[in-house]
Design a protein around this motif. Sequence first.
Motif, PDB file in Angstrom:
ATOM      1  N   UNK A  36      -2.799   4.856   2.141  1.00 49.08           N
ATOM      2  CA  UNK A  36      -2.776   4.667   3.584  1.00 49.08           C
ATOM      3  C   UNK A  36      -3.371   5.875   4.300  1.00 49.08           C
ATOM      4  N   UNK A  37      -2.997   7.086   3.854  1.00 51.05           N
ATOM      5  CA  UNK A  37      -3.540   8.297   4.470  1.00 51.05           C
ATOM      6  C   UNK A  37      -5.036   8.421   4.209  1.00 51.05           C
ATOM      7  N   UNK A  38      -5.483   8.039   3.030  1.00 56.46           N
ATOM      8  CA  UNK A  38      -6.911   8.082   2.702  1.00 56.46           C
ATOM      9  C   UNK A  38      -7.697   7.121   3.581  1.00 56.46           C
ATOM     10  N   UNK A  39      -7.203   5.904   3.742  1.00 58.30           N
ATOM     11  CA  UNK A  39      -7.881   4.908   4.588  1.00 58.30           C
ATOM     12  C   UNK A  39      -7.874   5.366   6.049  1.00 58.30           C
ATOM     13  N   UNK A  40      -6.750   5.883   6.505  1.00 64.58           N
ATOM     14  CA  UNK A  40      -6.652   6.336   7.889  1.00 64.58           C
ATOM     15  C   UNK A  40      -7.598   7.500   8.169  1.00 64.58           C
ATOM     16  N   UNK A  41      -7.648   8.503   7.296  1.00 62.69           N
ATOM     17  CA  UNK A  41      -8.518   9.660   7.524  1.00 62.69           C
ATOM     18  C   UNK A  41      -9.995   9.280   7.426  1.00 62.69           C
ATOM     19  N   UNK A  42     -10.332   8.383   6.503  1.00 61.80           N
ATOM     20  CA  UNK A  42     -11.727   7.943   6.387  1.00 61.80           C
ATOM     21  C   UNK A  42     -12.154   7.157   7.619  1.00 61.80           C
ATOM     22  N   UNK A  43     -11.320   6.244   8.058  1.00 58.20           N
ATOM     23  CA  UNK A  43     -11.686   5.452   9.239  1.00 58.20           C
ATOM     24  C   UNK A  43     -11.744   6.322  10.486  1.00 58.20           C
ATOM     25  N   UNK A  44     -10.833   7.266  10.619  1.00 60.19           N
ATOM     26  CA  UNK A  44     -10.865   8.159  11.765  1.00 60.19           C
ATOM     27  C   UNK A  44     -12.135   9.021  11.751  1.00 60.19           C
ATOM     28  N   UNK A  45     -12.537   9.490  10.588  1.00 54.00           N
ATOM     29  CA  UNK A  45     -13.760  10.281  10.477  1.00 54.00           C
ATOM     30  C   UNK A  45     -14.983   9.458  10.847  1.00 54.00           C
ATOM     31  N   UNK A  81       0.862  -1.184   0.000  1.00 61.12           N
ATOM     32  CA  UNK A  81       0.000   0.000   0.000  1.00 61.12           C
ATOM     33  C   UNK A  81       0.901   1.238   0.000  1.00 61.12           C
ATOM     34  N   UNK A  82       0.625   2.124  -0.925  1.00 66.19           N
ATOM     35  CA  UNK A  82       1.433   3.348  -0.954  1.00 66.19           C
ATOM     36  C   UNK A  82       0.930   4.354   0.083  1.00 66.19           C
ATOM     37  N   UNK A  83       1.659   5.428   0.244  1.00 66.83           N
ATOM     38  CA  UNK A  83       1.399   6.379   1.321  1.00 66.83           C
ATOM     39  C   UNK A  83       0.066   7.113   1.155  1.00 66.83           C
ATOM     40  N   UNK A  84      -0.306   7.439  -0.075  1.00 70.52           N
ATOM     41  CA  UNK A  84      -1.549   8.184  -0.307  1.00 70.52           C
ATOM     42  C   UNK A  84      -2.762   7.342   0.056  1.00 70.52           C
TER      43      UNK A  84
END
Length: 116
Positions: free
Chosen positions: A6-15, A1-4
Motif C-alpha cells: 500500500x505504501x509503495x503504491x501510494x508513494x509511486x502514484x503520488x510521485x 493488500x499488506x501495508x508495504x
Amino acid sequence: INMISFMLILSTSLSIVLTTLNFWLAQTNPDSEELSPYECGFDPLGSARLPFSIRFFLIAILFLLFDLEIALLLPLPWATQLQSPLSTLTWTSTILILLTLGLIYEWTQGGLEWAE
C-alpha cells in the motif's frame, strides 16, 4: 493488500501525480533575465580575466580549517566515556593548542587583513 505494498503504491502514484503537475504547470517561456549568464557578481559582458585577490582564498582555507576543527571536536562527549578520558583530553588539548597557535601566527602575519 499488506501495508508495504500500500505504501509503495501510494508513494509511486503520488510521485507520478506531482511530476505530471510540475510538467503541466511549469513556465515554458523563460524571460531574458533567466537566460542571461551570471558570473558571481561580475559583469558577464566584460573581460573574463578580472584580477581576484588571493586573500579571499586564504580566508576560505582558514574557514575550512576551523570548520574541520569543529568536525573533529564533535565526538568529544562520547569520547570522554572511553577507558582513558585523560588521553582524550590530551589529544583534544593538543589539537586546540596547535590550531590556536596557527590562528595567532596568521593574525600576526596579517593574513586576516583584507587590505594591504
